[in-house]
Design a protein around this motif. Structure first.
Motif, PDB file in Angstrom:
ATOM      1  N   VAL A 386       0.841  -1.209   0.000  1.00  0.00           N
ATOM      2  CA  VAL A 386       0.000   0.000   0.000  1.00  0.00           C
ATOM      3  C   VAL A 386       0.872   1.254   0.000  1.00  0.00           C
ATOM      4  O   VAL A 386       0.617   2.209  -0.751  1.00  0.00           O
ATOM      5  CB  VAL A 386      -0.951  -0.009   1.206  1.00  0.00           C
ATOM      6  CG1 VAL A 386      -1.618   1.358   1.380  1.00  0.00           C
ATOM      7  CG2 VAL A 386      -2.018  -1.087   1.037  1.00  0.00           C
ATOM      8  N   TYR A 387       1.918   1.285   0.818  1.00  0.00           N
ATOM      9  CA  TYR A 387       2.821   2.433   0.829  1.00  0.00           C
ATOM     10  C   TYR A 387       3.471   2.625  -0.537  1.00  0.00           C
ATOM     11  O   TYR A 387       3.626   3.757  -1.018  1.00  0.00           O
ATOM     12  CB  TYR A 387       3.908   2.249   1.884  1.00  0.00           C
ATOM     13  CG  TYR A 387       3.466   2.501   3.311  1.00  0.00           C
ATOM     14  CD1 TYR A 387       2.150   2.813   3.626  1.00  0.00           C
ATOM     15  CD2 TYR A 387       4.372   2.419   4.363  1.00  0.00           C
ATOM     16  CE1 TYR A 387       1.750   3.032   4.930  1.00  0.00           C
ATOM     17  CE2 TYR A 387       3.996   2.645   5.671  1.00  0.00           C
ATOM     18  CZ  TYR A 387       2.678   2.943   5.954  1.00  0.00           C
ATOM     19  OH  TYR A 387       2.294   3.164   7.251  1.00  0.00           O
ATOM     20  N   LEU A 390       0.429   3.352  -3.277  1.00  0.00           N
ATOM     21  CA  LEU A 390      -0.453   4.487  -2.970  1.00  0.00           C
ATOM     22  C   LEU A 390       0.236   5.578  -2.159  1.00  0.00           C
ATOM     23  O   LEU A 390      -0.427   6.353  -1.463  1.00  0.00           O
ATOM     24  CB  LEU A 390      -1.684   3.986  -2.218  1.00  0.00           C
ATOM     25  CG  LEU A 390      -2.617   3.072  -3.022  1.00  0.00           C
ATOM     26  CD1 LEU A 390      -3.642   2.414  -2.103  1.00  0.00           C
ATOM     27  CD2 LEU A 390      -3.312   3.858  -4.128  1.00  0.00           C
ATOM     28  N   ALA A 393      -1.162   9.067  -3.017  1.00  0.00           N
ATOM     29  CA  ALA A 393      -2.525   9.279  -2.523  1.00  0.00           C
ATOM     30  C   ALA A 393      -2.542   9.446  -1.011  1.00  0.00           C
ATOM     31  O   ALA A 393      -3.252  10.311  -0.477  1.00  0.00           O
ATOM     32  CB  ALA A 393      -3.410   8.103  -2.940  1.00  0.00           C
ATOM     33  N   ILE A 394      -1.774   8.641  -0.296  1.00  0.00           N
ATOM     34  CA  ILE A 394      -1.720   8.744   1.163  1.00  0.00           C
ATOM     35  C   ILE A 394      -1.207  10.119   1.576  1.00  0.00           C
ATOM     36  O   ILE A 394      -1.751  10.768   2.479  1.00  0.00           O
ATOM     37  CB  ILE A 394      -0.827   7.631   1.746  1.00  0.00           C
ATOM     38  CG1 ILE A 394      -1.462   6.262   1.529  1.00  0.00           C
ATOM     39  CG2 ILE A 394      -0.585   7.869   3.237  1.00  0.00           C
ATOM     40  CD1 ILE A 394      -0.552   5.104   1.895  1.00  0.00           C
ATOM     41  N   VAL A 397      -3.843  12.862   1.013  1.00  0.00           N
ATOM     42  CA  VAL A 397      -4.915  12.803   2.010  1.00  0.00           C
ATOM     43  C   VAL A 397      -4.435  13.305   3.368  1.00  0.00           C
ATOM     44  O   VAL A 397      -5.130  14.074   4.042  1.00  0.00           O
ATOM     45  CB  VAL A 397      -5.446  11.358   2.135  1.00  0.00           C
ATOM     46  CG1 VAL A 397      -6.381  11.233   3.343  1.00  0.00           C
ATOM     47  CG2 VAL A 397      -6.185  10.957   0.865  1.00  0.00           C
ATOM     48  N   ALA A 544      -7.870  11.403  -4.199  1.00  0.00           N
ATOM     49  CA  ALA A 544      -6.896  10.589  -3.474  1.00  0.00           C
ATOM     50  C   ALA A 544      -7.593   9.568  -2.580  1.00  0.00           C
ATOM     51  O   ALA A 544      -7.155   8.411  -2.480  1.00  0.00           O
ATOM     52  CB  ALA A 544      -5.980  11.480  -2.643  1.00  0.00           C
ATOM     53  N   MET A 545      -8.685   9.980  -1.933  1.00  0.00           N
ATOM     54  CA  MET A 545      -9.435   9.038  -1.088  1.00  0.00           C
ATOM     55  C   MET A 545     -10.045   7.920  -1.916  1.00  0.00           C
ATOM     56  O   MET A 545     -10.070   6.753  -1.483  1.00  0.00           O
ATOM     57  CB  MET A 545     -10.525   9.789  -0.327  1.00  0.00           C
ATOM     58  CG  MET A 545     -10.001  10.705   0.770  1.00  0.00           C
ATOM     59  SD  MET A 545     -11.353  11.574   1.624  1.00  0.00           S
ATOM     60  CE  MET A 545     -10.424  12.633   2.726  1.00  0.00           C
ATOM     61  N   HIS A 547      -8.787   6.710  -4.670  1.00  0.00           N
ATOM     62  CA  HIS A 547      -7.658   5.826  -4.963  1.00  0.00           C
ATOM     63  C   HIS A 547      -7.367   4.906  -3.776  1.00  0.00           C
ATOM     64  O   HIS A 547      -7.135   3.697  -3.952  1.00  0.00           O
ATOM     65  CB  HIS A 547      -6.415   6.657  -5.280  1.00  0.00           C
ATOM     66  CG  HIS A 547      -6.468   7.338  -6.615  1.00  0.00           C
ATOM     67  ND1 HIS A 547      -5.383   7.987  -7.165  1.00  0.00           N
ATOM     68  CD2 HIS A 547      -7.469   7.482  -7.524  1.00  0.00           C
ATOM     69  CE1 HIS A 547      -5.713   8.493  -8.338  1.00  0.00           C
ATOM     70  NE2 HIS A 547      -6.983   8.202  -8.569  1.00  0.00           N
ATOM     71  N   LEU A 548      -7.355   5.497  -2.579  1.00  0.00           N
ATOM     72  CA  LEU A 548      -7.046   4.708  -1.396  1.00  0.00           C
ATOM     73  C   LEU A 548      -8.062   3.591  -1.170  1.00  0.00           C
ATOM     74  O   LEU A 548      -7.690   2.441  -0.911  1.00  0.00           O
ATOM     75  CB  LEU A 548      -7.001   5.605  -0.159  1.00  0.00           C
ATOM     76  CG  LEU A 548      -5.738   6.438   0.064  1.00  0.00           C
ATOM     77  CD1 LEU A 548      -5.884   7.306   1.304  1.00  0.00           C
ATOM     78  CD2 LEU A 548      -4.524   5.542   0.200  1.00  0.00           C
ATOM     79  N   GLY A 552      -6.727   0.218  -2.480  1.00  0.00           N
ATOM     80  CA  GLY A 552      -6.389  -0.460  -1.233  1.00  0.00           C
ATOM     81  C   GLY A 552      -7.147  -1.760  -1.071  1.00  0.00           C
ATOM     82  O   GLY A 552      -6.590  -2.774  -0.634  1.00  0.00           O
TER      83      GLY A 552
END
Length: 584
Positions: A386-387, A390, A393-394, A397, A544-545, A547-548, A552
């Motif tokens: 995820v890191y 994304l 995106a993280i 956010v 971005a949210m 995408h997460l 995710g």
């Protein structure tokens, strides 16, 4: 302590509750790595609140989780309040009290003073009351003198830390912040000492929750700053006013003062009275110094690395590149993943490993270590993915907003993407360090740390030389990852000589399966990310949210499916446990 700043990588993790009955973690300060010392049940003194271990663990777990969340909100608000350039100067100044505190007290407190207080609590006729009063008197006096000297030397210290490539305005801003923030050293030490006294007397709630007061004060300071001065994309080291510097600097200092004062009622609750007793000769300072020597070597080497990385990153501060603030925020995210997963596994394994080591059952120590590596790797792999996928995106956010621009958030995302390769090596190296602790081999840990720090510093300089300024923070993060790998490899080699076979064949096979499952999840995640609006670069927080949430979910489902198909034992056990509970 001061915002959960970047720490040397092998300090004992912070603020985590034990996972087994019969073990109590003596937590000094939820924000200070090096603040926990696991004690067997028979060495934990009676008294205090007389709560069961399970109840105390629940309090500590909740406090740790709340502190992490609020602490991260605080750091995000600092970025939004100050922006990248001023935020870099502020973060550089905040590193200073953390480094100096660690050298003065941090490592020795957890490795020497807490066990000493526990013994005197058991052996002295007054429950260690008089000894503790003398120790606090000496420690507080020494901290006060040291803090005054350090504040007086602030220009010299910041001149060493700041780069010659920085303009005068940036260096002066770091120095001005340092004058206001360096007194944190005294109040951090005071808070840690009070926390130790409380923990030794069976009180754990206040030391775990007090750092939240610190976080709330700093959050309120950021709110006042934004309310009074608003957001200004022109805020910079050249344009920031004296009033703005005073507000954010004194607000930061006030936070740690409130944290320390907030612990005083708990001292009265456990029946401890702080009476001034000046008698340093009765403390056995030579013995304390001898016991803390290896820890001081360990901590000192790490602080040299911190000075180097801050100085290198200060060279690009204020030039539109990710620098100290971005590096620190990403490090906090890396440590958060490690704290949630890695520390939980380690606190569960350490008592078993220590008991087995004490009886010479090294095969069990080896088995527990192997089990821990496989479990941590299987659990952290999807977080690393995820890191990596994304990261942008993280960062958008969490950090974009106020004076922290979209470009600054995107630059931070690049650093977070690189940190994906540090998550697993970090936790594995910690597990190996815990294995040495179970063997009471603190000297070995300190000696292993020397080449690890040398590799880290060397990698800092090499990557700083070959990478562009825009990638400096990402390069420093990559250097950390390399040093974690080196630490794990050296530690495993030394452990094999100390305790024999480590079942590395089964560990390697498990790691290969986890890597394959992670690669499949990453590939699918990247594919879906490319199909979403923005082609991987979100335009604002809403995108971005999305995408997460979408990517995710794809990563998590793909990883679980691939891990089950590859028969990753640790994942299968967790899924089986969930199914059984749902079936009930």
């Amino acid at each position: 302590m001061n915002g959960g700043l970047y720490r040397s990588t092998h300090a004992t993790p912070d603020g985590q509750p034990p996972a087994e009955e019969g073990v109590t973690v003596v937590s000094v300060d939820a924000e200070v790595p090096g603040g926990d010392q696991a004690l067997p049940a028979e060495e934990v003194p009676a008294g205090g609140e007389n709560r069961g271990t399970t109840g105390q663990s629940a309090i500590m777990a909740i406090g740790s989780l709340v502190s992490r969340v609020i602490g991260f909100v605080r750091n995000a608000l600092i970025g939004m309040t100050l922006g990248a350039g001023v935020g870099d100067a502020y973060t550089s100044a905040q590193f200073l009290p953390g480094q100096i505190y660690e050298l003065l007290l941090g490592g020795i407190l957890s490795s020497v003073l807490i066990p000493l207080l526990v013994r005197r609590r058991k052996d002295d006729h007054d429950g260690g009351q008089e000894f503790t009063q003398k120790l606090l008197t000496f420690a507080v006096t020494s901290l006060g003198i040291a803090t005054l000297l350090v504040v007086a030397a602030a220009p010299v210290i910041t001149a060493i830390q700041a780069s010659d490539k920085n303009n005068d305005a940036y260096r002066d801003l770091v120095t001005n912040f340092a004058y206001l923030i360096l007194p944190i050293i005294f109040f951090t030490g005071l808070s840690a000492l009070i926390g130790a006294v409380l923990n030794v007397r069976g009180h754990f709630a206040a030391p775990m929750w007090a750092p939240i007061l610190n976080n709330l004060v700093i959050i309120a300071t950021c709110g006042v700053f934004l309310g009074v001065f608003g957001t200004d994309d022109k805020l910079s080291p050249e344009t920031i006013t004296t009033a703005q510097i005073l507000l954010i600097g004194l607000g930061t200092l006030l936070g740690i003062i409130v944290q320390a004062v907030g612990l005083l009622p708990a001292l009265r609750k456990v029946g401890f009275r702080w009476k001034w007793r000046w008698d340093p000769r009765s403390l056995g300072l030579r013995e304390i110094g001898g016991l803390g020597g290896w820890m001081l070597l360990y901590v000192g080497a790490n602080q040299v690395a911190v000075f180097v990385v801050v100085r290198i990153l200060n060279e690009v501060a204020g030039k539109g590149s990710a620098s100290v603030l971005a590096f620190n925020n990403v490090f906090l995210l890396t440590m958060m993943a490690h704290g949630i997963i890695g520390v939980s596994v380690m606190t569960a394994l350490l008592p078993k490993m220590s008991a087995a080591a004490a009886d010479g059952r090294y095969a069990e120590v080896s088995a527990d270590l192997s089990r821990g590596i496989k479990l941590v790797s299987a659990a952290l792999a999807p977080i690393a993915v995820v890191y990596g996928v994304l990261g942008t995106a993280i960062s958008v956010v969490l950090f974009q907003g106020g004076n922290y621009s979209k470009d600054a958030a995107l630059d931070t995302g690049v650093v977070l993407t690189v940190s994906a390769f540090a998550v697993l090596p970090l936790s594995i190296s910690y597990l190996c360090t815990y294995a040495f602790y179970s063997l009471q081999a603190n000297k070995t840990v300190a000696l292993i740390n020397l080449p690890v720090v040398a590799v880290r510093i060397g990698a800092y300089f090499v990557l700083a030389a070959v990478l562009s300024e825009s990638l400096s923070a990402a390069g420093m993060t990559a250097a950390n990852a390399v040093s974690y790998v080196v630490s794990a490899l050296i530690s495993l080699a030394v452990l094999r000589r100390k305790i024999g076979r480590l079942n590395l064949g089964t560990v390697a096979m498990s790691l290969i399966k986890v890597a394959v499952a992670a690669a499949i999840a990453a590939g699918l995640g990247l594919l879906v990310l490319r199909l979403l609006p923005g082609t991987g670069v979100p335009d604002g927080k809403i995108e971005a949210m999305v995408h997460l949430v979408v990517v995710g979910a794809v990563i998590l489902i793909a990883y679980l499916g691939a891990a089950l198909a590859l028969r990753v034992q640790e994942i299968s056990q967790v899924v089986g446990m969930v199914r059984r509970r749902l079936g009930r």
